[in-house]
Design an enzyme around this catalytic site. Structure first.
Site, PDB file in Angstrom:
ATOM      1  N   ARG A   1     -88.084  10.589  67.874  1.00 32.18           N
ATOM      2  CA  ARG A   1     -89.311  10.002  67.341  1.00 32.18           C
ATOM      3  C   ARG A   1     -88.984   8.847  66.387  1.00 32.18           C
ATOM      4  O   ARG A   1     -89.619   7.794  66.423  1.00 32.18           O
ATOM      5  CB  ARG A   1     -90.137  11.079  66.639  1.00 32.18           C
ATOM      6  CG  ARG A   1     -90.562  12.184  67.583  1.00 32.18           C
ATOM      7  CD  ARG A   1     -91.061  13.421  66.838  1.00 32.18           C
ATOM      8  NE  ARG A   1     -92.319  13.176  66.147  1.00 32.18           N
ATOM      9  CZ  ARG A   1     -92.904  14.065  65.343  1.00 32.18           C
ATOM     10  NH1 ARG A   1     -92.314  15.246  65.123  1.00 32.18           N
ATOM     11  NH2 ARG A   1     -94.042  13.785  64.748  1.00 32.18           N
TER      12      ARG A   1
ATOM     13  N   ILE B   1     -86.637  22.380  68.302  1.00 33.53           N
ATOM     14  CA  ILE B   1     -87.453  21.238  68.697  1.00 33.53           C
ATOM     15  C   ILE B   1     -88.762  21.358  67.935  1.00 33.53           C
ATOM     16  O   ILE B   1     -89.158  22.452  67.516  1.00 33.53           O
ATOM     17  CB  ILE B   1     -87.684  21.156  70.232  1.00 33.53           C
ATOM     18  CG1 ILE B   1     -88.274  22.456  70.782  1.00 33.53           C
ATOM     19  CG2 ILE B   1     -86.398  20.814  70.944  1.00 33.53           C
ATOM     20  CD1 ILE B   1     -88.560  22.390  72.285  1.00 33.53           C
ATOM     21  N   ASP B   2     -89.419  20.235  67.710  1.00 33.04           N
ATOM     22  CA  ASP B   2     -90.617  20.215  66.886  1.00 33.04           C
ATOM     23  C   ASP B   2     -91.742  21.046  67.495  1.00 33.04           C
ATOM     24  O   ASP B   2     -91.782  21.280  68.704  1.00 33.04           O
ATOM     25  CB  ASP B   2     -91.100  18.775  66.693  1.00 33.04           C
ATOM     26  CG  ASP B   2     -90.089  17.903  65.967  1.00 33.04           C
ATOM     27  OD1 ASP B   2     -89.318  18.454  65.155  1.00 33.04           O
ATOM     28  OD2 ASP B   2     -90.059  16.687  66.223  1.00 33.04           O
ATOM     29  N   LYS B   3     -92.668  21.432  66.648  1.00 33.39           N
ATOM     30  CA  LYS B   3     -93.828  22.237  67.055  1.00 33.39           C
ATOM     31  C   LYS B   3     -94.533  21.650  68.272  1.00 33.39           C
ATOM     32  O   LYS B   3     -94.845  22.364  69.228  1.00 33.39           O
ATOM     33  CB  LYS B   3     -94.800  22.345  65.879  1.00 33.39           C
ATOM     34  CG  LYS B   3     -96.153  22.973  66.194  1.00 33.39           C
ATOM     35  CD  LYS B   3     -96.998  23.071  64.937  1.00 33.39           C
ATOM     36  CE  LYS B   3     -98.404  23.547  65.233  1.00 33.39           C
ATOM     37  NZ  LYS B   3     -99.260  22.517  65.843  1.00 33.39           N
TER      38      LYS B   3
END
Length: 302
Positions: free
Chosen positions: A235, A135-137
């Site tokens: 997103r 998962i993204d930062k």
């Protein structure tokens, strides 16, 4: 291109990525990475993972030598939700990168995991032991970690066959007329901006199911269930339908909710235990900043 090995197709055999993984020691995800980087050619041409191989196709595979990063254990606190001899489920905080890269050589989830245990499944790249999905930062929430090779194979297979469960919470811009919906739109690197992903014809299959949970003036809380797991999928998909994530510095508008990046949280994670086959499912509440923003938005409704 230097060929590490070649395959000659002797019959029709379905998808290119599946055929190579079945006829080599490369995982399907690794094959897809090599296809994306142009290190696999079919009859001298670059093809997509979904290319249907045909009789007499000549597949040339180059596996670049990986330059190992010096990944060191770091004493970083971990929020471990579940652990057994095969898997770890961790609640990743917003702001933490999952694994080392050129821009983030340390202070990652992998550094913390290496300090927690020596039992992490090896990865082809060397710098992301145990990691089967990311998962993204600036996205918080649940991740599953493989502690051995069998667990890695099982969890990767569940991801590939869409038998696991991943549900996210997101605060998005705008209001909805519909209560639920499905976004089925292929995703690839944005041809106009290589830092971004986008809905691109001919890209990788990407499917997101969403449900509207609450609506506020100018914003909404939605749950998004992933059927596939492309980079930045939620997103990109929510922006595609006109509802970019609040706080998203890459895909959202400049005028948005203030925070530390996109308001996106991996709330529910479900999968089969690699050895026993038992269904495991976990839920975790979003972080404090997310909940405070919901309280603020609810106050606007009067």
């Amino acid at each position: 291109m230097v060929a590490d090995f070649e395959l000659i197709v002797t019959t029709k055999a379905g998808r290119l990525d599946k055929y190579i993984s079945e006829h080599s020691d490369l995982s399907r995800s690794r094959v897809q990475e090599l296809l994306a980087s142009g290190d696999i050619l079919v009859n001298g041409k670059q093809e997509k993972a979904s290319y249907k191989v045909a009789n007499n196709d000549q597949i040339t595979v180059h596996v670049p030598k990986l330059v190992p990063l010096n990944v060191e254990p770091e004493d970083i606190p971990l929020d471990i939700v579940y652990e057994d001899e095969d898997v770890i489920v961790v609640n990743k905080p917003q702001g933490m990168v999952v694994h080392p890269s050129a821009g983030h050589p340390n202070h990652t989830l992998v550094n913390a995991l290496m300090n927690h245990t020596k039992e992490l499944a090896a990865s082809p790249e060397g710098f992301r032991p145990g990691i089967v999905h990311r998962i993204d930062k600036d996205t918080s929430g649940l991740l599953m970690i493989a502690k051995n090779a069998h667990a890695r194979t099982s969890l990767e297979s569940q991801l590939a066959h869409k038998t696991n469960k991943r549900v996210y919470l997101a605060i998005v811009h705008g209001n909805f007329k519909e209560a639920t919906g499905t976004i089925d739109a292929p995703i690839a690197r944005n041809p106009k901006d290589r830092k971004k992903m986008a809905v691109v014809e001919g890209g990788k299959e990407a499917v997101t199911h969403f449900r509207v949970l609450e609506q506020y003036p100018g914003y909404a809380l939605v749950s998004c269930q992933l059927e596939t797991g492309r980079t930045h999928q939620i997103r990109v998909h929510m922006k595609y339908i006109g509802h970019p994530l609040a706080g998203d510095p890459l895909y959202g508008p400049k005028k948005t909710l203030k925070g530390h990046g996109q308001f996106l949280h991996a709330k529910i994670l479900g999968f089969k235990q690699p050895k026993t086959g038992q269904w495991l499912e976990f839920q975790i509440d979003p972080p404090e900043i997310f909940q405070k923003k919901l309280t603020y938005l609810r106050s606007l409704k009067g």
